[in-house]
Motif scaffolding. Structure first.
Motif, PDB file in Angstrom:
ATOM      1  N   LEU A 156       0.912  -1.005   0.105  1.00 53.44           N
ATOM      2  CA  LEU A 156       0.007  -0.151   0.068  1.00 53.44           C
ATOM      3  C   LEU A 156       0.818   1.382   0.028  1.00 53.44           C
ATOM      4  CD1 LEU A 156      -2.775  -1.148   2.613  1.00 53.44           C
ATOM      5  CD2 LEU A 156      -2.904  -1.181  -0.107  1.00 53.44           C
ATOM      6  N   CYS A 157       2.097   1.277   0.723  1.00 51.47           N
ATOM      7  CA  CYS A 157       2.815   2.356   0.753  1.00 51.47           C
ATOM      8  C   CYS A 157       4.163   2.076   1.063  1.00 51.47           C
ATOM      9  CB  CYS A 157       2.227   3.467   1.960  1.00 51.47           C
ATOM     10  SG  CYS A 157       3.145   4.945   2.069  1.00 51.47           S
ATOM     11  N   VAL A 158       5.243   2.808   0.460  1.00 52.11           N
ATOM     12  CA  VAL A 158       6.573   2.740   1.037  1.00 52.11           C
ATOM     13  C   VAL A 158       7.090   3.928   1.240  1.00 52.11           C
ATOM     14  CG1 VAL A 158       7.017   0.681  -0.618  1.00 52.11           C
ATOM     15  CG2 VAL A 158       7.504   2.941  -1.532  1.00 52.11           C
ATOM     16  N   SER A 159       7.969   3.857   2.379  1.00 55.00           N
ATOM     17  CA  SER A 159       8.688   5.236   2.515  1.00 55.00           C
ATOM     18  C   SER A 159      10.282   5.118   3.011  1.00 55.00           C
ATOM     19  CB  SER A 159       7.953   5.709   3.764  1.00 55.00           C
ATOM     20  OG  SER A 159       8.647   7.001   4.244  1.00 55.00           O
ATOM     21  N   SER A 196      14.166   6.084   4.647  1.00 61.90           N
ATOM     22  CA  SER A 196      14.424   6.838   5.590  1.00 61.90           C
ATOM     23  C   SER A 196      15.424   7.802   5.194  1.00 61.90           C
ATOM     24  CB  SER A 196      15.443   5.912   6.723  1.00 61.90           C
ATOM     25  OG  SER A 196      16.311   5.515   5.893  1.00 61.90           O
ATOM     26  N   PRO A 197      15.466   9.035   6.132  1.00 68.91           N
ATOM     27  CA  PRO A 197      16.421  10.113   5.497  1.00 68.91           C
ATOM     28  C   PRO A 197      17.452   9.857   5.226  1.00 68.91           C
ATOM     29  CG  PRO A 197      14.902  10.819   7.641  1.00 68.91           C
ATOM     30  CD  PRO A 197      15.063   9.217   7.244  1.00 68.91           C
ATOM     31  N   ASP A 198      18.332   8.803   5.979  1.00 69.85           N
ATOM     32  CA  ASP A 198      19.777   8.386   5.528  1.00 69.85           C
ATOM     33  C   ASP A 198      19.753   7.692   4.353  1.00 69.85           C
ATOM     34  OD1 ASP A 198      18.567   6.250   6.588  1.00 69.85           O
ATOM     35  OD2 ASP A 198      19.848   6.010   8.516  1.00 69.85           O
ATOM     36  N   SER A 199      18.641   7.172   3.561  1.00 70.65           N
ATOM     37  CA  SER A 199      18.484   6.218   2.408  1.00 70.65           C
ATOM     38  C   SER A 199      18.972   4.807   2.791  1.00 70.65           C
ATOM     39  CB  SER A 199      19.426   6.972   1.369  1.00 70.65           C
ATOM     40  OG  SER A 199      18.953   8.068   1.138  1.00 70.65           O
ATOM     41  N   LYS A 200      18.995   4.407   3.822  1.00 72.39           N
ATOM     42  CA  LYS A 200      19.555   3.126   4.317  1.00 72.39           C
ATOM     43  C   LYS A 200      18.257   2.141   4.609  1.00 72.39           C
ATOM     44  CE  LYS A 200      23.923   4.563   6.273  1.00 72.39           C
ATOM     45  NZ  LYS A 200      24.833   4.742   7.222  1.00 72.39           N
ATOM     46  N   GLN A 201      17.222   2.389   4.666  1.00 69.56           N
ATOM     47  CA  GLN A 201      16.131   1.521   5.292  1.00 69.56           C
ATOM     48  C   GLN A 201      14.829   2.013   4.467  1.00 69.56           C
ATOM     49  OE1 GLN A 201      14.540   1.874   9.423  1.00 69.56           O
ATOM     50  NE2 GLN A 201      15.271  -0.279   9.636  1.00 69.56           N
ATOM     51  N   ILE A 202      13.811   1.114   4.266  1.00 70.26           N
ATOM     52  CA  ILE A 202      12.838   1.147   3.688  1.00 70.26           C
ATOM     53  C   ILE A 202      11.697   0.801   4.739  1.00 70.26           C
ATOM     54  CG2 ILE A 202      11.231   0.901   1.531  1.00 70.26           C
ATOM     55  CD1 ILE A 202      13.719  -0.082   0.282  1.00 70.26           C
ATOM     56  N   ALA A 203      10.517   1.394   4.712  1.00 66.68           N
ATOM     57  CA  ALA A 203       9.435   0.946   5.680  1.00 66.68           C
ATOM     58  C   ALA A 203       8.286   0.821   4.672  1.00 66.68           C
ATOM     59  CB  ALA A 203       8.855   2.109   6.460  1.00 66.68           C
ATOM     60  N   VAL A 204       7.570  -0.463   4.784  1.00 68.73           N
ATOM     61  CA  VAL A 204       6.765  -1.025   3.591  1.00 68.73           C
ATOM     62  C   VAL A 204       5.426  -1.319   4.457  1.00 68.73           C
ATOM     63  CG1 VAL A 204       6.099  -2.620   1.812  1.00 68.73           C
ATOM     64  CG2 VAL A 204       8.511  -1.870   2.281  1.00 68.73           C
ATOM     65  N   SER A 205       4.142  -0.739   4.084  1.00 72.31           N
ATOM     66  CA  SER A 205       3.029  -1.177   4.685  1.00 72.31           C
ATOM     67  C   SER A 205       2.176  -1.974   3.563  1.00 72.31           C
ATOM     68  CB  SER A 205       2.067   0.168   4.982  1.00 72.31           C
ATOM     69  OG  SER A 205       1.010  -0.164   5.214  1.00 72.31           O
ATOM     70  N   THR A 206       1.794  -3.115   4.087  1.00 70.05           N
ATOM     71  CA  THR A 206       0.907  -4.037   3.521  1.00 70.05           C
ATOM     72  C   THR A 206      -0.460  -4.001   3.721  1.00 70.05           C
ATOM     73  OG1 THR A 206       1.837  -5.803   4.798  1.00 70.05           O
ATOM     74  CG2 THR A 206       2.925  -5.200   2.704  1.00 70.05           C
ATOM     75  N   LEU A 207      -1.561  -4.999   2.974  1.00 70.81           N
ATOM     76  CA  LEU A 207      -2.568  -4.803   2.922  1.00 70.81           C
ATOM     77  C   LEU A 207      -3.138  -5.797   4.156  1.00 70.81           C
ATOM     78  CD1 LEU A 207      -5.225  -3.808   1.644  1.00 70.81           C
ATOM     79  CD2 LEU A 207      -5.417  -6.071   0.338  1.00 70.81           C
ATOM     80  N   LEU A 213       3.872  -3.838   9.000  1.00 68.98           N
ATOM     81  CA  LEU A 213       4.751  -2.868   8.771  1.00 68.98           C
ATOM     82  C   LEU A 213       6.120  -3.408   8.909  1.00 68.98           C
ATOM     83  CD1 LEU A 213       4.976   0.372   8.162  1.00 68.98           C
ATOM     84  CD2 LEU A 213       4.811   0.711  10.694  1.00 68.98           C
ATOM     85  N   THR A 214       6.860  -3.358   7.734  1.00 67.96           N
ATOM     86  CA  THR A 214       8.084  -4.093   7.745  1.00 67.96           C
ATOM     87  C   THR A 214       9.166  -3.127   7.299  1.00 67.96           C
ATOM     88  OG1 THR A 214       7.754  -4.799   5.339  1.00 67.96           O
ATOM     89  CG2 THR A 214       6.997  -6.273   7.206  1.00 67.96           C
ATOM     90  N   PHE A 215      10.304  -3.225   7.735  1.00 67.10           N
ATOM     91  CA  PHE A 215      11.326  -2.234   7.517  1.00 67.10           C
ATOM     92  C   PHE A 215      12.545  -3.322   6.857  1.00 67.10           C
ATOM     93  CE2 PHE A 215       9.338  -0.985  11.383  1.00 67.10           C
ATOM     94  CZ  PHE A 215       9.031   0.431  10.985  1.00 67.10           C
ATOM     95  N   TRP A 216      13.301  -2.699   5.729  1.00 74.88           N
ATOM     96  CA  TRP A 216      14.009  -3.416   4.925  1.00 74.88           C
ATOM     97  C   TRP A 216      15.521  -2.853   4.785  1.00 74.88           C
ATOM     98  CZ3 TRP A 216      12.589  -8.127   2.340  1.00 74.88           C
ATOM     99  CH2 TRP A 216      11.318  -8.548   2.552  1.00 74.88           C
ATOM    100  N   SER A 217      16.329  -3.443   4.627  1.00 75.06           N
ATOM    101  CA  SER A 217      17.566  -2.876   4.278  1.00 75.06           C
ATOM    102  C   SER A 217      17.778  -2.462   2.786  1.00 75.06           C
ATOM    103  CB  SER A 217      18.859  -3.614   4.829  1.00 75.06           C
ATOM    104  OG  SER A 217      20.145  -2.910   4.470  1.00 75.06           O
ATOM    105  N   VAL A 218      17.950  -1.244   2.603  1.00 74.51           N
ATOM    106  CA  VAL A 218      18.324  -0.995   1.122  1.00 74.51           C
ATOM    107  C   VAL A 218      19.734  -1.723   0.313  1.00 74.51           C
ATOM    108  CG1 VAL A 218      18.666   0.785  -0.676  1.00 74.51           C
ATOM    109  CG2 VAL A 218      17.244   1.204   1.378  1.00 74.51           C
ATOM    110  N   SER A 219      20.675  -1.748   1.295  1.00 70.58           N
ATOM    111  CA  SER A 219      21.869  -2.169   0.643  1.00 70.58           C
ATOM    112  C   SER A 219      21.928  -3.485   0.505  1.00 70.58           C
ATOM    113  CB  SER A 219      22.937  -1.735   1.616  1.00 70.58           C
ATOM    114  OG  SER A 219      23.042  -2.300   2.779  1.00 70.58           O
TER     115      SER A 219
END
Length: 898
Positions: A519-522, A524-535, A539-545
């Motif tokens: 439903l939504c992705v956001s 973090s300001p340091d570009s290292k983490q993603i917050a993902v909201s699902t149906l 609410l899960t947090f993922w590492s970009v690298s």
């Protein structure tokens, strides 16, 4: 990071329904916005919303003549008495019925309320602390029974629509739908009997006394104005007239002749004999009585005018229209607008903060994009270029450029300096764009659609479509660019999140697999983490690298709350259908804010996954989904009472007519028959981290850490008092006085100490300031730079603090990130104002320099006595200037606040 955010203001809605009220001095206007009251300061150009809220929409408001007590009544008859200046609630009381009119007496001792066919007069509760006894003690405290019914008046056969007091508070008029107006006395008067004024052929809307109390005016719904005077019978003999022959009679009749419209509101100003009437076609007229001379006629809206109010001097007219959510203040003598505001008349979809934090941009289904000023609370510009609902908006990190995506198949770029649309982006085929992302450099914009599975990327400079990123197998629901500009994050209904390397030679994408539709992705300001909201409410947090999941939490129970009328399950068991539709990071990335189709906004800690706070968006029972338990008394054999169509039972024809489209649930909240559902389609943190805003069904809610002064006893002992701080300040012990004011956390005292420190000692005080007070000092200086006119003093403080403590700020960036943003914003605003002044005066200076110089007569041509006088004056002025500079350097002090 502090999380004790408090409600501070409500934007996006300026008027819903009810009556408008001016303060006694006429400088402020009170407007009901749903279940709250907003105060518009017309002189200082600011607005604020009172902190208390009713359980349903407000129907009537009344302000005490002295301006201290504010009485508000909602649709169910529940009344709240509050202190207007202090903004605190004093009493709650139920009038047990729907209120159609509410007004205080001019003396302020009583107030009259219309409850259906009857009128009740109540004693005004005493203001706490306002009265003193004979021995000087405060006798005003809270009362055991503040609301005392004084008298009840019965006689009308239909709903009373308006009540008007006489200037001496002895009598009052009532106008009713039973085609009559009546004169009542507050107390029994000798020789007076309640009088009925009958003669209208339609419902009487209002009745007023003239300024000298000798004439009564009544106005009816069909546009008839009657003038009543105390006269004898026309057939009586003038020489033998007795008191029994005299009675109230119609002396004159006037008509408005509006064939296709009827009167919806009217107001009368007795000192100037000014009559203002509003009609159902959006027309309003001004007449001068008793001659009925037309002064003005103007159309301000396409729909009916619901209410009109006149200030005490009779110069400003306030109009409210609930169909479009309009609020107008018009000065009729100069024919100019003092205030012209309109909120979104359809549901909000998204919002975003400007990089400086002083603007909030909202977009809605009505196709409009509005820019709100956070300091004043007013809408400063509205963009209407889109032809359909606007679904997303995003700011470029650099420059004043705003991007919006719409269902009309276009993405537009707006210049917020010239306030114009300078670029339009479209796809090769017709698409309805629902998500948007802007590169931090502002050169690339990306948009996704629910009609297509590709991500479209355009160049902002040329407006050309650069690429279509293919890979998703479902509609793209959310997009976000990394703050460092390295990658683009996209979420889709195919249960994947993809990380795109847009600027690499080979555009690769790395999919992240989830368990439900995204439903939504956001990011973090340091570009290292993603917050993902699902149906499924996760609410899960993922590492970009690394492309791996770091943490996760189940938010179904947190976001669930509230039950709709048609729900078969309770609010506690409906958690399986709830999920977060919007997620955003704070400025420092330590917390995330999430909202959805619920009355709650959740604040989570990123590191621990703990729910820090749940903010309730609304307690308004006029909205769907705000109550936890349904009232069994409202359940009938035909179903819930709220779903029954009672429109055909209305007494008036226009109320029985249904002009809405079949099955439609969109539109203005005051017009639709089914209650709107409470939801939060968008949330956003301010760049400074001191506030966040949420787009909700009721409008744009702003929560702030600076909502009120809080007492923080940090390092406080018995010797630290305001008196001892002022004594220390008088001894010229600047640093000690500054630390003592920090310990007391008194804003006025701190400002006084801050402005009293001489400029020559600022560098020494800044050098010796302990690091524990550095963040609070920077925040105070940044706030002073935004509000106070002491330009050089604020810049000297900022320069000294940054020069002396720059190493600490760099080593502890995470701790001081928020306050550093505040300082940057303050300096940027000062820089912009100086540049603006320089640009405005540049041509004037060029013009003055280009003027030919006139040949001046030599000084020797003057007489010798005149030359000596000029030399003497110049010498005296130079000596005085030197003496003044010496005084400033040695003995002159900065004078603080009184």
């Amino acid at each position: 990071m502090k999380t004790d955010f408090k409600f501070s203001n409500l934007l996006g809605t300026v008027y819903r329904k009810g009556n408008l009220v001016y303060t006694e001095d006429g400088t402020c206007l009170l407007s009901p916005v749903g279940n709250r009251v907003t105060v518009f300061d017309l002189v200082n150009n600011k607005s604020h919303t009172l902190p208390f809220a009713h359980r349903t929409n407000i129907a009537r408001i009344a302000l005490h003549p002295k301006g201290q007590l504010l009485l508000t009544v909602d649709e169910q008859g529940h009344a709240i008495l509050s202190h207007f200046q202090r903004r605190i609630v004093l009493y709650h009381f139920s009038l047990k019925g729907s209120v159609s009119s509410l007004v205080f007496s001019p003396g302020g001792t009583h107030f009259a309320v219309a409850l259906g066919r009857k009128i009740e007069v109540w004693k005004t509760p005493s203001t706490p602390g306002a009265t003193e006894s004979a021995d000087g003690d405060d006798a005003g405290g809270l009362e055991f029974a503040p609301f005392v019914k004084y008298r009840q008046y019965v006689g009308h056969h239909d709903t009373v629509q308006n009540i008007e007091w006489s200037s001496d508070s002895r009598f009052f008029l009532s106008a009713s739908k039973d085609l009559t107006a009546r004169i009542w006395s507050l107390d029994p008067e000798q020789g007076f009997t309640p009088t009925v004024l009958a003669g209208h052929r339609s419902a009487v809307y209002a009745a007023w006394f003239s300024h000298d109390q000798e004439t009564i005016y009544t106005i009816s719904k069909d546009g008839a104005l009657f003038r009543w005077q105390y006269l004898p019978s026309p057939d009586a003999d003038p020489e033998s007239i007795s008191e029994e022959d005299e009675r109230w009679r119609i002396s004159d009749r006037h008509y408005f002749f509006q064939e296709q419209a009827h009167i919806t509101t009217a107001a009368f100003h007795p000192p100037s004999n000014l009559l203002v009437t509003g009609f159902s076609n959006g027309l309003f007229m001004l007449h001068e009585l008793p001659d009925f001379n037309e002064v003005h006629k103007l159309s301000i809206s396409t729909s009916n005018i619901d209410t009109v109010s006149i200030n005490r001097t009779g110069e400003w007219l306030a109009f409210g229209s609930s169909a479009l959510g309009q609020l107008l203040v018009w000065e009729w003598q100069s024919e100019s607008y003092i205030l012209k505001q309109q909120g979104h008349f359809d549901s909000l979809n998204a919002l975003t903060y400007s990089p400086s934090g002083d603007r909030i941009i909202t977009c809605a289904d009505d196709g409009k994009v509005k820019v709100w000023d956070t300091a004043s609370g007013f809408c400063i510009v509205t963009f209407t270029e889109h032809t359909s609902g606007v679904t997303a908006c995003e700011f470029a990190k650099r420059g004043n450029v705003l991007f919006t995506a719409s269902l009309d198949g276009s993405v537009r770029a707006f210049d917020l300096i010239r306030y114009r649309c300078f670029r339009t982006f479209t796809a090769p085929k017709r698409l309805s764009f629902s998500s948007l992302a802007v590169d931090p450099s502002g050169e690339v914009v990306a948009a996704g659609s629910l009609d297509d599975f590709d991500v479209h990327i355009w160049s902002v400079q040329t407006g050309q479509l650069l690429d279509q990123l293919s890979g998703h197998e479902g509609p793209v629901s959310s997009l976000a660019f990394a703050p460092n500009g390295g990658s683009l994050i996209s979420g889709s209904w195919d249960r994947t999140v993809r990380i795109w390397s847009v600027f690499a030679r080979t555009q690769t994408s790395e999919p992240l697999q989830l368990q439900a539709d995204v439903l939504c992705v956001s990011i973090s300001p340091d570009s290292k983490q993603i917050a993902v909201s699902t149906l499924d409410g996760q609410l899960t947090f993922w590492s970009v690298s690394e492309g791996s999941q770091q943490a996760g939490l189940d938010g179904r129970r947190d976001v669930s709350g509230g039950r709709k009328i048609s729900d078969r399950r309770t609010a506690a068991n409906v958690a399986g259908t709830k999920a977060f539709n919007t997620v955003t990071y704070s400025a420092d990335g330590s917390v995330v804010l999430a909202g959805g189709n619920s009355k709650y906004i959740c604040l989570y800690s990123v590191e621990t996954g703990v729910l820090l706070h749940k903010y309730t968006v609304s307690v308004n029972l006029s909205l769907e989904g705000t109550q936890e338990y349904l009232n069994s008394r409202l359940l009938t054999e035909a179903g819930p009472q709220g779903l029954l169509d009672e429109q055909g039972e209305a007494s008036d024809l226009e109320d029985r007519m249904d002009k809405s489209l079949p099955g439609s649930k969109r539109g203005d909240a005051a017009q639709r028959k089914t209650a709107p559902q409470v939801r939060v389609p968008g949330v956003g943190f301010s760049p400074t981290g001191r506030a966040f805003c949420a787009a909700s069904t009721e409008g744009l809610l702003v929560y702030s850490l600076d909502a009120g002064v809080q007492f923080d006893p940090f390092d406080l002992d018995i010797d630290v008092t305001p008196e001892s701080t002022l004594k220390t300040l008088a001894k010229r012990e600047w640093l000690k006085a500054l630390i003592m004011s920090f310990r007391l956390n008194n804003a006025k005292l701190l400002t006084r100490v801050y402005r009293s420190i001489p400029p020559t000692d600022i560098a020494l005080v800044a050098r010796d300031l302990p690091h524990v007070y550095l963040e609070r000092m920077l925040r105070h200086v940044a706030r002073e730079a935004d509000q106070s006119p002491h330009l050089e003093l604020n810049l000297l403080w900022l320069e000294s603090l940054l020069r002396q403590h720059g190493r600490v700020l760099k080593e502890r960036q995470g701790e001081f990130a928020e306050v550093t943003r505040m300082v940057q914003r303050a300096v940027g605003r000062i820089q912009g104002e100086i540049f603006r002044v320089a640009d405005e005066n540049e041509r004037v200076i060029d013009y003055l320099l280009s003027q030919p110089r006139k040949a001046q007569a030599p000084l020797k041509a003057l007489p010798d006595s005149a030359v000596e006088e000029v030399d003497a004056r110049l010498g005296a002025r130079d000596g005085a200037e030197d003496e003044r500079m010496d005084d400033d350097g040695e003995d002159q002090e900065w004078i603080g606040l009184d």
